[in-house]
Design a protein around this motif. Structure first.
Motif, short mmCIF file in Angstrom:
data_model
loop_
_atom_site.label_atom_id
_atom_site.label_comp_id
_atom_site.label_asym_id
_atom_site.label_seq_id
_atom_site.Cartn_x
_atom_site.Cartn_y
_atom_site.Cartn_z
N UNK A 79 25.72 -22.75 16.93
CA UNK A 79 24.33 -22.97 16.56
C UNK A 79 23.49 -21.72 16.86
N UNK A 80 23.76 -21.11 18.03
CA UNK A 80 22.97 -19.94 18.44
C UNK A 80 23.24 -18.71 17.59
N UNK A 85 23.15 -28.20 9.50
CA UNK A 85 24.49 -28.77 9.60
C UNK A 85 24.75 -29.39 10.98
N UNK A 86 24.32 -28.70 12.03
CA UNK A 86 24.66 -29.20 13.37
C UNK A 86 23.60 -30.19 13.88
N UNK A 87 22.33 -29.87 13.64
CA UNK A 87 21.28 -30.74 14.18
C UNK A 87 20.93 -31.90 13.25
N UNK A 88 20.95 -31.65 11.95
CA UNK A 88 20.59 -32.71 11.02
C UNK A 88 21.62 -32.86 9.90
N UNK A 89 22.84 -33.19 10.27
CA UNK A 89 23.88 -33.30 9.23
C UNK A 89 23.55 -34.42 8.25
N UNK A 90 23.84 -34.15 6.99
CA UNK A 90 23.52 -35.13 5.96
C UNK A 90 24.70 -36.05 5.68
N UNK A 91 25.91 -35.53 5.88
CA UNK A 91 27.09 -36.30 5.50
C UNK A 91 27.64 -37.10 6.67
N UNK A 92 28.16 -38.25 6.36
CA UNK A 92 28.70 -39.11 7.41
C UNK A 92 29.89 -38.44 8.11
N UNK A 93 30.73 -37.72 7.34
CA UNK A 93 31.90 -37.07 7.95
C UNK A 93 31.48 -36.02 8.98
N UNK A 94 30.41 -35.28 8.65
CA UNK A 94 29.90 -34.28 9.60
C UNK A 94 29.38 -34.97 10.85
N UNK A 95 28.65 -36.04 10.64
CA UNK A 95 28.09 -36.77 11.79
C UNK A 95 29.19 -37.31 12.69
N UNK A 96 30.20 -37.88 12.05
CA UNK A 96 31.31 -38.45 12.82
C UNK A 96 31.99 -37.37 13.65
N UNK A 100 25.17 -24.90 5.49
CA UNK A 100 23.75 -24.60 5.56
C UNK A 100 23.42 -23.90 6.86
N UNK A 101 22.15 -23.87 7.21
CA UNK A 101 21.76 -23.24 8.47
C UNK A 101 22.27 -24.12 9.61
N UNK A 102 22.37 -23.56 10.83
CA UNK A 102 22.82 -24.38 11.97
C UNK A 102 21.95 -25.62 12.14
N UNK A 103 20.65 -25.48 11.92
CA UNK A 103 19.76 -26.64 12.08
C UNK A 103 20.15 -27.74 11.10
#
Lengths: 255, 218
Positions: free
Chosen positions: A214-215, A237-248, A232-235
């Motif tokens: 992220x940093x 993908x890591x902070x606000x992932x849109x996809x369920x697979x990323x979140x999981x 996408x940006x770290x914010x």
């Protein structure tokens, strides 16, 4: 617009019947830091190995700036360039391995300066000066004449980074550079990569260190089952992932 | 005392010949072994198969028989008379071909023990295949195979006595002749002592080399 250093387009790669890279495209511009995250077996390392010519892919396009390494032939299958072109492409990138792969029979200094001298035919004294400078910068002054088995894992990885940089690559790949290290040694190595990012070294980093990713990253790519799920940006993908697979995946990492 | 004045010079002359066989064999078989090992590991199947059969045959038949075959083969098979000096040629070729097969397998064990990551690191750094082999792989292989090589080299010291069957006057041949003419065990005892000292010297050199390569560990 910044110069495009690496272009990978529509890459497909299989091991036997299993397709491990499915239509992967990745472009990296000069000075950009891209992190690739995702669970094991998702294709991250294979992607890196394809980009560094350690593996060949069946379909797709790969180029380093204007050096075209592979492109689709008439039947759609990837056709690789001749040996001389591949050699030229190899001089464009460096790769840092998870388990360092330093040469155990050679000193730290020899490990770092040998490729510039032997492969790139750079003057020996010049290569030595360059190697010493890199080693000093990475906190390894005084270790030049030691052999790898006298160093700690963190030091080994720093030597490996120095070795990769000594050939003056335009882009540096990292394959889980801290996965083989004890937690307290991890930070040493991450700090160096952060410093390189600040110097605008172009880098592609496969990593499990989310805070670090992220940093340090301009862009984060989440890969799963051979596809790029989210990017996408770290914010984003890591902070606000849109996809369920990323979140999981992120939930699993943070638990 | 009178016996000694004959025995020692004769055994000495024999020893020089034994030493020659030893040195010539190593000079020929050490490099040839690498070539055979690389052929054996080749991805080109026919080449690999030839090397496999070669190694199997050389290890599977007696060296003494191989020496005789080389000595008399040219005449029996082709009707060619190679002359009296041929026995030295047959002896050198026989030892080199035979020992290279054993060395090849030792090299192979060493080469295959080098982690694939070293090859990959070298490849990414741009080393050619030859550079990778000679600068990265081979130096590490030498350290790893030294104990196994030591065994073979010490065996070779004593195997030089097989040149006896070709009528070459190496040390064992001399000892046998002297024992017969003096009706005495003494020539055998002295010959045994010289072989033993020879192997002690070889062991000493091997230990030194091992120590020298001890500056690193994997």
């Amino acid at each position: 617009m910044a110069k495009e250093i690496l272009s990978l387009r529509n890459v497909e790669k299989s091991f036997g019947d299993t397709m491990v890279l499915k239509d992967i495209s990745l472009e990296v511009t000069q000075g950009e830091v891209v992190s690739i995250i995702g669970s094991s077996g998702g294709g991250k390392s294979t992607l890196l190995r394809c980009a560094t010519l350690l593996e060949t892919f069946e379909r797709g396009y790969l180029a380093y700036e204007d050096i075209v390494v592979a492109q689709p032939g008439p039947d759609g299958r990837a056709v690789y360039a001749d040996k001389a072109t591949l050699k030229k492409a190899r001089s464009k990138f460096g790769l840092v391995f998870q388990n360092f792969n330093l040469f155990p029979h050679r000193t730290v200094l020899q490990n770092v300066m040998d490729a510039p001298v032997r492969v790139q035919k750079i003057d020996k004294e010049e290569a030595r000066a360059m190697a010493l400078e890199l080693l000093a910068k990475f906190g390894l002054a005084g270790k030049e004449d030691m052999v790898p088995n006298e160093l700690s894992g963190g030091q080994l990885q720093r030597v490996a980074i120095a070795r990769a940089l000594c050939t003056k690559p335009d882009i540096l790949f990292f394959d889980e550079p801290t996965s083989a290290l004890d937690p307290e040694l991890t930070q040493d190595v991450l700090r160096i990569i952060r410093d390189l990012a600040e110097e605008h070294m172009t880098m592609v980093i496969v990593t499990h260190e989310m805070t670090f990713a992220r940093d340090v990253s301009d862009r984060v790519i989440f890969m799963d089952k051979g596809v790029i799920v989210e990017e996408g940006t770290p914010e984003q993908v890591i902070d606000h992932p849109r996809h369920e697979r990323t979140r999981a995946f992120l939930r699993k990492i943070y638990d | 005392m009178q016996m000694m004045s004959v025995v020692l010079p004769d055994l000495g002359a024999g020893f020089v010949l034994s030493l020659e066989i030893f040195v010539v064999t190593l000079l020929g078989a050490l490099p040839l072994g690498i070539v055979i090992a690389l052929a054996r590991m080749s991805k080109f199947k026919p080449l690999s198969l030839v090397a496999r059969v070669y190694i199997s045959f050389m290890r599977g038949t007696p060296l003494m028989l191989q020496l005789m075959a080389l000595m008399f083969g040219p005449y029996y098979l082709l009707g060619v008379n190679m002359g009296s000096g041929w026995k030295f040629g047959a002896c050198a070729i026989g030892f080199i071909l035979n020992y290279a097969a054993y060395f090849a397998e030792i090299y192979r064990s060493g080469i295959q023990s080098i982690p694939v990551g070293h090859y990959e690191a070298a490849e990414v750094l741009g080393y050619s295949r030859a550079q990778t082999f000679f600068y990265i792989v081979l130096p590490q292989v030498i350290k790893r195979i030294l104990p196994a090589m030591g065994n073979e080299v010490i065996t070779l010291v004593k195997d030089t006595s097989l040149a006896f069957v070709l009528g070459i006057a190496e040390m064992f041949t001399e000892a046998k002749a002297l024992a017969a003419s003096f009706v005495s065990m003494i020539p055998y005892v002295i010959a045994a002592a010289i072989y033993w000292i020879f192997t002690l010297v070889v062991e000493f050199i091997l230990n030194k080399t091992e120590k020298k390569l001890d500056y690193y560990h994997d």
